[in-house]
Design a protein around this motif. Structure first.
Motif, short mmCIF file in Angstrom:
data_model
loop_
_atom_site.label_atom_id
_atom_site.label_comp_id
_atom_site.label_asym_id
_atom_site.label_seq_id
_atom_site.Cartn_x
_atom_site.Cartn_y
_atom_site.Cartn_z
N VAL A 1 12.22 4.63 -8.28
CA VAL A 1 11.02 4.14 -7.65
C VAL A 1 11.45 2.39 -7.27
O VAL A 1 11.47 2.18 -6.07
CB VAL A 1 10.05 4.34 -8.22
CG1 VAL A 1 8.55 3.42 -7.82
CG2 VAL A 1 9.42 5.86 -8.51
N PHE A 2 12.03 2.09 -8.44
CA PHE A 2 12.44 0.55 -8.06
C PHE A 2 13.18 0.42 -7.16
O PHE A 2 13.31 -0.29 -6.13
CB PHE A 2 12.92 0.07 -9.47
CG PHE A 2 13.48 -1.20 -9.63
CD1 PHE A 2 12.58 -2.48 -9.66
CD2 PHE A 2 14.70 -1.68 -9.40
CE1 PHE A 2 12.65 -3.71 -9.68
CE2 PHE A 2 15.13 -3.22 -9.58
CZ PHE A 2 14.03 -4.02 -9.64
N LYS A 3 14.37 1.24 -7.37
CA LYS A 3 15.55 1.12 -6.19
C LYS A 3 14.97 1.50 -4.80
O LYS A 3 15.09 0.66 -3.99
CB LYS A 3 16.66 2.12 -6.37
CG LYS A 3 17.60 2.01 -5.60
CD LYS A 3 18.91 3.27 -6.23
CE LYS A 3 19.14 4.10 -5.07
NZ LYS A 3 20.03 5.30 -5.38
N TRP A 4 14.07 2.30 -4.51
CA TRP A 4 13.54 2.88 -3.25
C TRP A 4 12.91 1.51 -2.73
O TRP A 4 12.65 1.30 -1.73
CB TRP A 4 12.83 4.19 -3.49
CG TRP A 4 11.95 4.33 -2.37
CD1 TRP A 4 12.45 4.82 -1.16
CD2 TRP A 4 10.47 4.27 -2.11
NE1 TRP A 4 11.34 5.06 -0.45
CE2 TRP A 4 10.10 4.81 -0.95
CE3 TRP A 4 9.31 3.92 -3.04
CZ2 TRP A 4 8.95 4.58 -0.50
CZ3 TRP A 4 8.20 4.06 -2.85
CH2 TRP A 4 8.03 4.57 -1.49
N ARG B 1 0.80 -0.97 0.04
CA ARG B 1 -0.06 0.12 0.06
C ARG B 1 0.86 1.35 -0.02
O ARG B 1 0.40 2.36 -0.45
CB ARG B 1 -0.92 0.02 1.22
CG ARG B 1 -2.32 0.40 0.83
CD ARG B 1 -3.19 0.01 2.01
NE ARG B 1 -3.47 -1.52 2.07
CZ ARG B 1 -3.61 -2.13 3.20
NH1 ARG B 1 -4.01 -1.30 4.31
NH2 ARG B 1 -4.15 -3.37 3.28
N LYS B 2 2.01 1.23 0.66
CA LYS B 2 2.91 2.30 0.47
C LYS B 2 3.88 2.50 -0.70
O LYS B 2 4.04 3.30 -1.32
CB LYS B 2 3.91 2.28 1.88
CG LYS B 2 3.09 2.53 3.30
CD LYS B 2 3.17 4.07 3.39
CE LYS B 2 2.70 4.36 4.64
NZ LYS B 2 2.92 5.64 4.99
N VAL B 3 4.48 1.34 -1.04
CA VAL B 3 5.55 1.34 -2.01
C VAL B 3 5.01 0.76 -3.38
O VAL B 3 5.76 0.80 -4.48
CB VAL B 3 6.88 0.59 -1.66
CG1 VAL B 3 7.07 1.21 -0.53
CG2 VAL B 3 6.77 -0.84 -1.53
N GLY B 4 3.81 -0.04 -3.19
CA GLY B 4 3.37 -0.61 -4.64
C GLY B 4 2.74 0.40 -5.71
O GLY B 4 2.85 1.54 -5.38
N CYS B 5 3.02 0.01 -6.97
CA CYS B 5 2.37 0.49 -8.13
C CYS B 5 1.27 -0.21 -8.47
O CYS B 5 0.78 -1.20 -8.29
CB CYS B 5 3.64 0.85 -9.27
SG CYS B 5 5.22 1.69 -8.67
N GLN B 6 0.65 0.53 -9.28
CA GLN B 6 -0.53 0.28 -10.21
C GLN B 6 -0.05 -0.52 -11.25
O GLN B 6 0.92 -0.44 -11.62
CB GLN B 6 -1.39 1.46 -10.79
CG GLN B 6 -1.89 2.47 -9.87
CD GLN B 6 -3.07 1.62 -8.78
OE1 GLN B 6 -3.94 0.78 -9.47
NE2 GLN B 6 -3.45 2.00 -7.64
#
Lengths: 219, 254
Positions: free
Chosen positions: B144-147, B130-135
């Protein structure tokens, strides 16, 4: 010394009192400055600062906000004298004090300036030898509360328990040392995670799963 | 088949040297690769690393598992981790989204996170996503991937530590710990985690409240209240609450 910014107030232009009609020029030697507080809910004045310019005597009168229970229309609101004929220049005919900086504080007020609606400064200069007289840089300040020395946090002064290792282990409890080190590691990890974050953006427009229609219409 | 024919034809002529053999079978290159990787990643258990490497070297079809393998090569605190993230990203970029369209979209990214977090409770993973996921349809940039990967790995360590913390709270090893005790510990943790790095005083305070001295005071207070042993908390509940405190520090992807 008062701290912080001056109060946000409205200084009206000084009004020179004149006697008789306007044709006969008679300088009364008396000016009035009204100060109102349009944007402050309960103005409280602790200090008045200004630079004198040939004002010999200063009187300050105040009008207070009537408390709500006896706030009838036409209620008699009296002016109260807060500072009476304070001598800014010891002798009106000599230079002494004529261009000094003044700070009038609570000690010199005869009453507390709380819930003030209007503050009226009456400037007097009996000597006709000066071309003009006024106050420069008039500023009002909140009462200054001497900053209490910040209390030491409880954990610094707390010496209720001894440092002996035996006291650190409570009965029927896991080792406090171990718990503590684990929790500190957890904390460190969370800091690590929050440190990495920067302004990475996916360019999402939605807020809580909804789109802001105005945002979309401009894109 | 091709190899066989070569072998036969090699027999006709000069006997094959060791070097030629290694080159022909591609073993030389492979061993060189793995040695390079082992030197770069310095795994704690090099033999296990080797075993896992060769175990998965055959299976090159699944991009996600390949990426996972690369990411798991070293601990996230090592500088090499960043290179590995890049490598994983480069592997995943070959993912086919549509006809003639390749790249990393939310589906692959979320999938990878789920694979990486397969050892931690699903409820926790859902919270993380819910925090780091993507649609599913979103393109995932490297940043974003790295994070996301980093957060994911830190969370795994965090969950592990939380498990340890729980097991030390669970005195009887019954899988359940005293709720009052857990709550007290979690409350301390939450307070420490709520401190901001910009506020030095809060940091010092948090440091104290997590120190043996501060913890002792708190636990002592709980003990004296004497309401222990009334209800219990399971490991999952405890970890979930601890993770929630952690995730408050993770900014939501915008």
């Amino acid at each position: 010394m008062a701290e912080g910014r001056p109060l946000n107030c409205n200084l009206k232009t000084p009004v020179l009192l004149s006697v008789g009609n306007q044709k006969t020029e008679f300088v009364s030697g008396c000016k009035i400055i009204d100060v109102t507080f349009p944007n402050i809910i309960a103005p409280e004045i602790g200090e008045i600062r200004f630079k004198n310019y040939y004002v010999a005597l200063l009187t300050i009168k105040v009008k207070f906000r009537v408390s709500s229970e006896n706030n009838e229309p036409g209620a008699d609101v009296k002016w109260k004298t807060c500072v009476r004929k304070m001598k800014l220049m010891p002798n009106a005919y000599t230079e002494t004090g004529s261009q000094d900086f003044f700070s009038i504080t609570k000690k010199q007020f005869s009453c507390d300036l709380i819930n003030v609606t209007v503050l009226r400064l009456i400037l007097q200069q009996p000597a006709p030898v000066w071309k003009d007289f006024h106050l420069e840089n008039l500023k009002l300040f909140h009462p200054f509360e001497p900053s209490r020395p910040t209390a030491l946090p409880a954990w610094l002064t707390d010496n209720t328990h001894t440092n002996t290792a035996s006291s650190k282990n409570l009965e029927g409890m896991p080792s406090v040392e171990k718990l503590s080190s684990l929790m500190q590691e957890l904390w460190a990890l969370s800091e690590e995670a929050s440190a990495l974050q920067s302004s990475k953006s996916m360019g999402r427009y939605e807020v809580d799963g909804c789109y802001e229609i105005n945002l979309l219409s401009y894109t | 088949m091709a190899d066989k024919r070569k072998l036969n034809s090699g027999d006709d002529r000069l006997p094959e040297s060791d070097r030629q053999f290694l080159e022909r079978t591609n073993v030389g290159q492979m061993v060189r690769d793995v040695l390079g990787k082992i030197a770069a990643n310095r795994p704690a258990d090099p033999v296990l690393f080797l075993a896992e490497y060769f175990d998965s070297v055959e299976d090159q079809s699944n991009l996600v598992s390949r990426a996972e393998q690369v990411l798991c090569m070293t601990h996230h605190s090592r500088p090499m981790f960043e290179c590995n993230v890049r490598m994983a990203y480069d592997i995943l970029i070959k993912h086919k989204v549509a006809k003639k369209l390749y790249g990393i979209n939310g589906t692959v990214y979320n999938n990878l996170i789920r694979v990486l977090c397969r050892n931690i409770p699903p409820a926790v993973v859902n919270k993380l996503l819910r925090k780091v996921g993507c649609q599913d349809f979103e393109a995932v940039s490297f940043d974003v991937f790295k994070w996301g990967m980093f957060t994911c790995f830190v969370l795994q360590d965090y969950v592990q530590l939380a498990e340890q913390l729980f097991s030390s709270l669970d005195m009887q090893k019954s899988g359940k710990a005293d709720k009052v005790l857990c709550d007290a510990v979690l409350e301390q943790l939450r307070m420490a985690l709520a401190s901001n790095r910009a506020d030095p005083r809060r940091i010092v305070e948090s440091g104290y409240s997590l120190g043996p001295e501060g913890l002792h005071t708190v636990l002592d207070r709980v003990l004296k209240r004497g309401s222990r042993g009334q209800s219990c908390e399971t490991s999952e509940q405890f970890i979930l609450e601890a993770v929630e405190a952690f995730l408050t520090k993770v900014k939501k992807l915008q």
